[in-house]
Scaffold this active site. Structure first.
Site, PDB file in Angstrom:
ATOM      1  N   ASN A   1      20.791  20.366 -11.506  1.00 27.53           N
ATOM      2  CA  ASN A   1      21.370  21.699 -11.609  1.00 27.53           C
ATOM      3  C   ASN A   1      20.271  22.697 -11.941  1.00 27.53           C
ATOM      4  O   ASN A   1      19.662  22.632 -13.008  1.00 27.53           O
ATOM      5  CB  ASN A   1      22.450  21.717 -12.698  1.00 27.53           C
ATOM      6  CG  ASN A   1      23.516  22.757 -12.429  1.00 27.53           C
ATOM      7  OD1 ASN A   1      23.243  23.783 -11.824  1.00 27.53           O
ATOM      8  ND2 ASN A   1      24.729  22.485 -12.876  1.00 27.53           N
TER       9      ASN A   1
ATOM     10  N   THR B   1      -4.320  -4.956   1.090  1.00 30.82           N
ATOM     11  CA  THR B   1      -3.595  -3.699   1.271  1.00 30.82           C
ATOM     12  C   THR B   1      -4.392  -2.714   2.119  1.00 30.82           C
ATOM     13  O   THR B   1      -3.821  -1.851   2.777  1.00 30.82           O
ATOM     14  CB  THR B   1      -3.229  -3.061  -0.077  1.00 30.82           C
ATOM     15  OG1 THR B   1      -4.417  -2.678  -0.768  1.00 30.82           O
ATOM     16  CG2 THR B   1      -2.428  -4.031  -0.940  1.00 30.82           C
ATOM     17  N   ASP B   2      -5.722  -2.858   2.125  1.00 34.96           N
ATOM     18  CA  ASP B   2      -6.533  -2.016   2.987  1.00 34.96           C
ATOM     19  C   ASP B   2      -6.214  -2.281   4.457  1.00 34.96           C
ATOM     20  O   ASP B   2      -6.247  -1.368   5.285  1.00 34.96           O
ATOM     21  CB  ASP B   2      -8.018  -2.256   2.709  1.00 34.96           C
ATOM     22  CG  ASP B   2      -8.907  -1.293   3.488  1.00 34.96           C
ATOM     23  OD1 ASP B   2      -8.925  -0.098   3.146  1.00 34.96           O
ATOM     24  OD2 ASP B   2      -9.551  -1.747   4.467  1.00 34.96           O
TER      25      ASP B   2
ATOM     26  N   ARG C   1      29.670  31.832 -11.055  1.00 34.55           N
ATOM     27  CA  ARG C   1      28.281  31.585 -11.446  1.00 34.55           C
ATOM     28  C   ARG C   1      27.426  31.328 -10.217  1.00 34.55           C
ATOM     29  O   ARG C   1      27.936  31.078  -9.113  1.00 34.55           O
ATOM     30  CB  ARG C   1      28.193  30.371 -12.375  1.00 34.55           C
ATOM     31  CG  ARG C   1      28.605  29.068 -11.702  1.00 34.55           C
ATOM     32  CD  ARG C   1      28.271  27.861 -12.534  1.00 34.55           C
ATOM     33  NE  ARG C   1      28.622  26.617 -11.851  1.00 34.55           N
ATOM     34  CZ  ARG C   1      28.234  25.405 -12.247  1.00 34.55           C
ATOM     35  NH1 ARG C   1      27.491  25.273 -13.333  1.00 34.55           N
ATOM     36  NH2 ARG C   1      28.595  24.328 -11.573  1.00 34.55           N
TER      37      ARG C   1
ATOM     38  N   HIS D   1      19.611  25.872 -13.226  1.00 32.28           N
ATOM     39  CA  HIS D   1      20.387  26.843 -13.979  1.00 32.28           C
ATOM     40  C   HIS D   1      19.861  28.262 -13.800  1.00 32.28           C
ATOM     41  O   HIS D   1      18.652  28.505 -13.817  1.00 32.28           O
ATOM     42  CB  HIS D   1      20.374  26.485 -15.468  1.00 32.28           C
ATOM     43  CG  HIS D   1      20.972  25.138 -15.753  1.00 32.28           C
ATOM     44  ND1 HIS D   1      22.311  24.866 -15.593  1.00 32.28           N
ATOM     45  CD2 HIS D   1      20.406  23.974 -16.190  1.00 32.28           C
ATOM     46  CE1 HIS D   1      22.553  23.610 -15.915  1.00 32.28           C
ATOM     47  NE2 HIS D   1      21.413  23.042 -16.266  1.00 32.28           N
TER      48      HIS D   1
ATOM     49  N   PHE E   1      32.618  26.672 -13.601  1.00 30.62           N
ATOM     50  CA  PHE E   1      32.547  25.500 -14.476  1.00 30.62           C
ATOM     51  C   PHE E   1      33.418  25.795 -15.701  1.00 30.62           C
ATOM     52  O   PHE E   1      33.000  26.489 -16.626  1.00 30.62           O
ATOM     53  CB  PHE E   1      31.106  25.186 -14.884  1.00 30.62           C
ATOM     54  CG  PHE E   1      30.954  23.854 -15.572  1.00 30.62           C
ATOM     55  CD1 PHE E   1      31.493  22.708 -15.022  1.00 30.62           C
ATOM     56  CD2 PHE E   1      30.275  23.744 -16.771  1.00 30.62           C
ATOM     57  CE1 PHE E   1      31.368  21.475 -15.641  1.00 30.62           C
ATOM     58  CE2 PHE E   1      30.138  22.528 -17.403  1.00 30.62           C
ATOM     59  CZ  PHE E   1      30.683  21.389 -16.835  1.00 30.62           C
TER      60      PHE E   1
ATOM     61  N   LYS F   1       0.850  -1.195   0.000  1.00 28.71           N
ATOM     62  CA  LYS F   1       0.000   0.000   0.000  1.00 28.71           C
ATOM     63  C   LYS F   1       0.883   1.242   0.000  1.00 28.71           C
ATOM     64  O   LYS F   1       1.806   1.348   0.811  1.00 28.71           O
ATOM     65  CB  LYS F   1      -0.889   0.011   1.257  1.00 28.71           C
ATOM     66  CG  LYS F   1      -2.081   0.963   1.173  1.00 28.71           C
ATOM     67  CD  LYS F   1      -3.163   0.386   0.283  1.00 28.71           C
ATOM     68  CE  LYS F   1      -4.500   1.102   0.490  1.00 28.71           C
ATOM     69  NZ  LYS F   1      -5.556   0.525  -0.366  1.00 28.71           N
TER      70      LYS F   1
ATOM     71  N   GLN G   1      29.426  18.286  -9.500  1.00 28.17           N
ATOM     72  CA  GLN G   1      30.001  16.994  -9.117  1.00 28.17           C
ATOM     73  C   GLN G   1      31.013  17.175  -7.980  1.00 28.17           C
ATOM     74  O   GLN G   1      31.039  16.390  -7.017  1.00 28.17           O
ATOM     75  CB  GLN G   1      30.697  16.327 -10.317  1.00 28.17           C
ATOM     76  CG  GLN G   1      29.751  15.830 -11.390  1.00 28.17           C
ATOM     77  CD  GLN G   1      29.511  16.853 -12.481  1.00 28.17           C
ATOM     78  OE1 GLN G   1      29.499  18.056 -12.223  1.00 28.17           O
ATOM     79  NE2 GLN G   1      29.299  16.377 -13.704  1.00 28.17           N
TER      80      GLN G   1
END
Length: 289
Positions: free
Chosen positions: A242, A54-55, A172, A244, A155, A9, A216
């Site tokens: 990322n 599942t209930d 950046r 941007h 970068f 569930k 990274q």
């Protein structure tokens, strides 16, 4: 032939209130239960005699919450996993995944309000507890942890081919939404203290990594910091998209962008993933599912 199979569930919403004297505590969880075992007859022959509905799983979450304090997500996950493993004859493995939504007390002129809350920031706490026989594995984590730095990130020096148009930058905005999960060596830990220590280590490493050469590079530094801060953790896995922020060309307006005006783009985006593992750490077993 029937291959691997499992059922359970998902999306069980649970909110509990600890009505302490003078103030309340709020717990807001989403719970997923997954069971593996000897259920082939249900699939192959339509025999449901070994299948717990599942209930019932949903109801069990509420019933166990009603029996006593839910406590930490990891501890409640242990209670649930042990219950299903003990009461389902065909179950050989139970996994319980929990996500806790943060709530913070509303600050008033008199201080934190005792029973009024606002949706908290800083990410959602996660926990996964897996039990199989006498073995147990616990993975905790945080998701939706949005962080951003306006300096200290570059970068440059990346691989180029004839389709590469990206310009190098030594300064950046670095922004991401961290999803981190860490694997504990044992099943008995001060869960809250460990979570707060791990989360703080991730945030401080992101903030203090002033010579980031890439996302990274920062991911590894963050993972390394978490393992150093939490000796009870053997491995951390992170997914960091990322976010941007692209400088806007102001030349059409007769202006020069001084590194102050950006457009935030939501797609497409790079996704950085990595694992940082403690040397000599024992095998993960079924911890990761």
């Amino acid at each position: 032939m029937l291959g691997g199979n499992r059922y359970g569930k998902s999306g069980i919403r649970l909110v509990t209130i600890d009505r302490g004297v003078g103030s309340h505590s709020l717990t807001d969880l989403t719970v997923d239960v997954t069971v593996e075992g000897r259920f082939a007859d249900a699939y192959v022959a339509g025999d449901n005699s070994g299948v717990l509905p599942t209930d019932t799983m949903r109801g069990t979450v509420y019933a166990l919450a009603g029996e006593g304090p839910v406590g930490e997500p990891e501890a409640f996950g242990h209670r649930l996993a042990s219950h299903f493993l003990d009461t389902m004859p065909g179950a050989t493995l139970v996994r319980v995944d929990l996500v806790a939504d943060p709530w913070a007390r509303i600050e008033t002129s008199g201080g934190p309000h005792p029973f009024a809350f606002t949706g908290g920031a800083g990410g959602r706490r996660t926990a996964s507890v897996t039990r199989a026989g006498t073995n147990a594995w616990v993975v905790a984590g945080v998701t939706g942890l949005v962080v951003l730095k306006t300096a200290g990130s570059a970068f440059e020096g990346f691989l180029r081919d004839r389709f590469t148009t990206l310009e190098e930058t030594g300064d950046r905005i670095l922004a991401t939404e961290v999803a981190a999960r860490w694997r504990y060596r044992g099943a008995v830990v001060d869960w809250s203290k460990s979570f707060e220590t791990a989360r703080r280590a991730l945030l401080e490493a992101f903030a203090n990594h002033d010579d980031s050469r890439s996302l990274q590079h920062t991911l590894y530094v963050m993972g390394e910091a978490l393992l150093e801060a939490c000796p009870e953790v053997d491995e951390v896995r992170m997914v960091m998209p990322n976010r941007h922020h692209v400088p806007v060309d102001l030349a059409p307006y007769g202006m020069r962008n001084q590194g102050t005006v950006f457009v935030a783009t939501d797609r497409p985006f790079g996704v950085i993933q990595g694992e940082v593992v403690r040397p000599g750490a024992p095998a993960a077993g079924r911890a990761w599912g």
